[in-house]
Write a protein that holds these residues in place. Structure first.
Motif, short mmCIF file in Angstrom:
data_model
loop_
_atom_site.label_atom_id
_atom_site.label_comp_id
_atom_site.label_asym_id
_atom_site.label_seq_id
_atom_site.Cartn_x
_atom_site.Cartn_y
_atom_site.Cartn_z
N ARG A 1 0.85 -1.20 0.00
CA ARG A 1 0.00 0.00 0.00
C ARG A 1 0.88 1.25 0.00
O ARG A 1 0.55 2.26 -0.64
CB ARG A 1 -0.93 -0.03 1.22
CG ARG A 1 -1.87 1.12 1.29
CD ARG A 1 -2.83 1.10 0.13
NE ARG A 1 -3.27 2.47 -0.12
CZ ARG A 1 -3.95 2.88 -1.16
NH1 ARG A 1 -4.30 2.02 -2.08
NH2 ARG A 1 -4.29 4.12 -1.29
N ARG B 1 -1.66 -1.85 -6.76
CA ARG B 1 -2.94 -2.20 -6.12
C ARG B 1 -3.23 -3.70 -6.32
O ARG B 1 -3.70 -4.37 -5.40
CB ARG B 1 -4.07 -1.36 -6.70
CG ARG B 1 -4.04 0.08 -6.26
CD ARG B 1 -5.14 0.88 -6.95
NE ARG B 1 -4.84 2.29 -6.94
CZ ARG B 1 -5.11 3.11 -5.95
NH1 ARG B 1 -5.67 2.64 -4.85
NH2 ARG B 1 -4.81 4.39 -6.02
N ASN C 1 -0.75 -5.73 -4.27
CA ASN C 1 -1.14 -5.69 -2.87
C ASN C 1 -2.09 -6.83 -2.51
O ASN C 1 -2.09 -7.30 -1.37
CB ASN C 1 -1.79 -4.33 -2.58
CG ASN C 1 -2.03 -4.08 -1.12
OD1 ASN C 1 -1.32 -4.58 -0.26
ND2 ASN C 1 -3.04 -3.30 -0.83
N GLU C 2 -2.90 -7.26 -3.45
CA GLU C 2 -3.90 -8.30 -3.18
C GLU C 2 -3.29 -9.70 -3.12
O GLU C 2 -3.93 -10.63 -2.62
CB GLU C 2 -5.02 -8.25 -4.22
CG GLU C 2 -5.76 -6.93 -4.26
CD GLU C 2 -6.30 -6.49 -2.91
OE1 GLU C 2 -6.81 -7.36 -2.17
OE2 GLU C 2 -6.22 -5.29 -2.60
N VAL D 1 -3.20 -11.16 0.37
CA VAL D 1 -4.49 -11.60 0.88
C VAL D 1 -4.79 -13.01 0.38
O VAL D 1 -5.24 -13.87 1.16
CB VAL D 1 -5.61 -10.61 0.46
CG1 VAL D 1 -6.97 -11.13 0.86
CG2 VAL D 1 -5.35 -9.23 1.03
#
Length: 142
Positions: free
Chosen positions: A24, A120, A123-124, A127
């Protein structure tokens, strides 16, 4: 072994917290205007400290995980295939962590060529890795 397991979970969760936030910061760095040196330096300082701290958290997470692995054994008996898959994902997380270090160095040397949109998506990845690891550990699907 329960203490080792608890410490492993604590350090893994803490390590991932850093991995969730570091990309982020990369998004924000990619969006900094070229003439905003103070903002860029502040974000770089934050990213550098977070990367270092995440590395410190990664080491005991791996040591406690290795201790659990040696205690329970991989491949002993049947039904441990979930553990093999988890270990493969852990190797992927370590690679992701080191990729973050390379990206940070690119920002420090002003050689980043990736957009904020790319970061972006990047960044995932954490997860997805985290979710897959938790599912493998809790559900043990195979």
């Amino acid at each position: 072994m329960l203490w080792i397991k608890a410490l492993h979970v604590i350090f893994v969760a803490s390590w991932f917290a850093g991995l969730f936030y570091l990309p982020r910061l990369f998004v924000n760095l990619a969006m900094v205007p070229a003439d905003s040196h103070a903002e860029r330096e502040r974000l770089l300082l934050m990213a550098h400290k977070l990367y270092r701290f995440s590395t410190v958290l990664m080491l005991p997470a791996l040591v406690f995980g290795l201790t659990l692995w040696l205690h329970y054994g991989v491949g002993r008996g049947t039904g441990n295939y979930w553990l093999h898959a988890k270990l493969a994902l852990v190797v992927g997380v370590c690679g992701y962590h080191h990729a973050c270090g390379r990206i940070l160095r690119r920002f420090e040397t002003l050689s980043n060529r990736r957009s904020d949109r790319w970061f972006r998506v990047f960044n995932e990845v954490t997860v997805l890795l985290f979710a897959a690891i938790v599912i493998l550990v809790v559900v043990k699907p195979f």
